[in-house]
Design an enzyme around this catalytic site. Structure first.
Site, PDB file in Angstrom:
ATOM      1  N   LEU A 125       0.841  -1.200   0.000  1.00  0.00           N
ATOM      2  CA  LEU A 125       0.000   0.000   0.000  1.00  0.00           C
ATOM      3  C   LEU A 125       0.884   1.262   0.000  1.00  0.00           C
ATOM      4  CD1 LEU A 125      -2.935   1.155   0.368  1.00  0.00           C
ATOM      5  CD2 LEU A 125      -2.528   1.074   2.833  1.00  0.00           C
ATOM      6  N   ARG A 243      -3.989  -5.765  11.757  1.00  0.00           N
ATOM      7  CA  ARG A 243      -3.318  -5.015  12.824  1.00  0.00           C
ATOM      8  C   ARG A 243      -3.167  -5.818  14.104  1.00  0.00           C
ATOM      9  NH1 ARG A 243      -6.291   0.564  11.304  1.00  0.00           N
ATOM     10  NH2 ARG A 243      -4.572   1.351  10.029  1.00  0.00           N
ATOM     11  N   ARG A 268      20.759 -11.805  39.689  1.00  0.00           N
ATOM     12  CA  ARG A 268      21.750 -10.714  39.801  1.00  0.00           C
ATOM     13  C   ARG A 268      21.682 -10.111  41.205  1.00  0.00           C
ATOM     14  NH1 ARG A 268      26.417  -8.610  37.752  1.00  0.00           N
ATOM     15  NH2 ARG A 268      26.455  -6.337  37.933  1.00  0.00           N
ATOM     16  N   ILE A 340      16.486  -2.889  33.788  1.00  0.00           N
ATOM     17  CA  ILE A 340      16.653  -3.890  34.853  1.00  0.00           C
ATOM     18  C   ILE A 340      17.973  -4.649  34.674  1.00  0.00           C
ATOM     19  CG2 ILE A 340      15.737  -6.113  35.708  1.00  0.00           C
ATOM     20  CD1 ILE A 340      12.937  -4.909  35.456  1.00  0.00           C
ATOM     21  N   GLU A 366       1.621  -0.772   9.804  1.00  0.00           N
ATOM     22  CA  GLU A 366       0.168  -1.050   9.738  1.00  0.00           C
ATOM     23  C   GLU A 366      -0.654   0.058  10.418  1.00  0.00           C
ATOM     24  OE1 GLU A 366      -1.290  -4.977   9.808  1.00  0.00           O
ATOM     25  OE2 GLU A 366       0.627  -5.813   9.218  1.00  0.00           O
ATOM     26  N   GLY A 367      -0.184   1.284  10.235  1.00  0.00           N
ATOM     27  CA  GLY A 367      -0.832   2.449  10.835  1.00  0.00           C
ATOM     28  C   GLY A 367      -0.114   2.822  12.120  1.00  0.00           C
TER      29      GLY A 367
END
Ligand SMILES: Cc1cc2nc3c(=O)[nH]c(=O)nc-3n(C[C@H](O)[C@H](O)[C@H](O)COP(=O)(O)OP(=O)(O)OC[C@H]3O[C@@H](n4cnc5c(N)ncnc54)[C@H](O)[C@@H]3O)c2cc1C
Length: 393
Positions: A125, A243, A268, A340, A366-367
């Site tokens: 498109l 979408r 961690r 993080i 897609e917009g």
């Protein structure tokens, strides 16, 4: 047992996709990102395990298992590799024109090949000068001696160079605005059609994004999709249903980043304890998980609505809301995941920097998110809620 909106059968299929994603796709994800090469081995894996079939009805060789499950499959794949999730999402995008408006003959010719994954689809498109304002396109098509002749170009087309079938929008009446646009099926081998450029990108690096050139490109008159002048409406109906595929990709990226950050935070240690026990990290993790679940609520609601046969403005709004929420959640959550992991989040040895780069596109294609907001607000204005205000002074 944990609460699940999916039926037992749907859960079984999700488990199959989840296992494939974890065992076969995840080990390839970093390599796909670094090599910038389209992962044909992943396409082969999808073909072998009939994953493309999840997008199609049984009469075309698909599983007939519906929209919700297809979205769940894209989500599961995108948890480990957004490029791989996109392969399924774009197969749907490239097939929807045929599903919605193809003649029986066109459907018989192409849908079984798309359902098996023998060929990949694409949707063209956007042009260099027309993205959000797609009606401003300049590509033209005219009838000549029983064939349509296409001239012009398309930009930023996913699956450029790897698709076998492109749904292409062009103006058959350049002076008629939206009403002058028509849709066509263009095979990769069509004379006068060429992929002239592939874009290097920030993320989804294994996916091709390219420029298509049509230079007197001749296709049979029978490759017109729907009727002349109805292409713009079809383009928008396709986006309503595709979408949520981007939303599923976004949600998968977000959940994948959340899961990774959680495991990292448990192992961690700083200041004598795992960072998962520091309240500021806990707050981030809690927000990430909650946002993913909120996004999932909107996405699965769309899937349930589509499977229940809901169509029209209600579906349009639900689709835009799912895309808007999942895309924004993906960007926010992946940014927090990098935070993080601290310095390790920023380097390529850990996947969260890839998740963050991959997340960005879900707010654009897609917009864009701005366009989703316009769509949602337009539908809100159209809905009548005056009765809710009765008696309110
Ligand atoms: C990796 C990638 C893959 C893609 N794949 C495809 C594909 O397969 N097929 C396809 O057809 N296209 C594809 N696209 C194109 C994509 O859909 C467009 O880039 C997108 O719709 C935005 O268009 P644009 O880039 O021209 O931006 P523009 O339309 O120029 O917008 C620029 C900015 O202005 C904002 N804006 C525009 N109009 C308004 C308005 N009325 N109100 C408020 N804000 C506005 C936008 O939200 C954006 O922030 C792809 C793009 C990329 C980057």
């Amino acid at each position: 047992m944990a609460y699940d909106v999916l039926t037992d059968d749907q859960q079984e299929l999700r488990e199959l996709v989840r296992t494939l994603a974890r065992e076969r796709v995840a080990p390839r994800a970093a390599e796909i990102d670094e090599s910038h090469e389209f992962p044909w081995d992943v396409v082969e894996l999808f073909r072998e395990h009939h994953l493309f079939g999840l997008l199609f009805d049984e009469e075309w060789g698909g599983t007939g298992t519906g929209t919700l499950l297809a979205l769940v499959a894209i989500e599961e794949l995108s948890k480990v590799c957004a490029t791989s999730g996109l392969i399924l999402a774009v197969q749907e995008l490239g097939s929807l024109g045929l599903k919605l408006d193809g003649t029986r003959e066109q459907q018989e010719q192409w849908l079984p090949r798309l359902a098996s994954g023998e060929i990949l689809g694409a949707y063209a498109l956007t042009e260099a000068g027309s993205g959000s304002d797609s009606a401003a396109m300049r590509t033209t098509a005219r009838l000549d001696d029983g064939e349509y002749v296409l001239d012009g170009s398309k930009r930023f087309i996913t699956n450029a160079g790897v698709a076998g079938l492109y749904t292409v929008f062009a103006k058959t009446d350049p002076d008629a605005g939206h009403a002058g646009i028509s849709a066509f099926l263009v095979e990769a081998e069509a004379p006068g059609f060429e992929v002239t450029r592939l874009e290097p990108k920030m993320g989804i690096s294994g996916s091709t994004t390219g420029e298509l050139a049509f230079d007197g490109c001749r296709i049979p008159a029978g490759n017109l999709l729907g009727r002349e002048g109805e292409g713009f409406r079809l383009a928008m109906r396709i986006l309503d249903r595709s979408r949520p595929g981007v939303a599923a990709q976004a949600l998968g990226i977000a959940q994948g980043a959340t899961d990774y950050a959680l495991e990292y935070a448990k192992s961690r240690e700083t200041m004598g304890k795992p960072i998962a026990e520091h309240q500021l990290i806990q707050a981030k993790l809690a927000d990430m998980e909650t946002e993913c679940e909120a996004a999932r609520g909107l996405l699965y609601r769309f899937g349930q609505m589509a499977d229940a046969g809901v169509d029209g403005p209600e579906l349009t709004k639900a689709s835009a809301m799912a895309k808007l929420k999942c895309g924004d959640v993906a960007m926010a959550v992946t940014t927090d995941a990098v935070q993080i992991l601290g310095g390790y989040g920023y380097i390529k040895e850990y996947p969260v920097e890839r998740f963050m780069r991959d997340a960005k596109i879900t707010q654009i294609y897609e917009g864009t998110q701005e366009i989703q907001r316009l769509v949602i607000a337009r539908e809100m204005v159209r809905e009548s809620r005056a009765f809710l205000l009765a008696g309110v002074s």
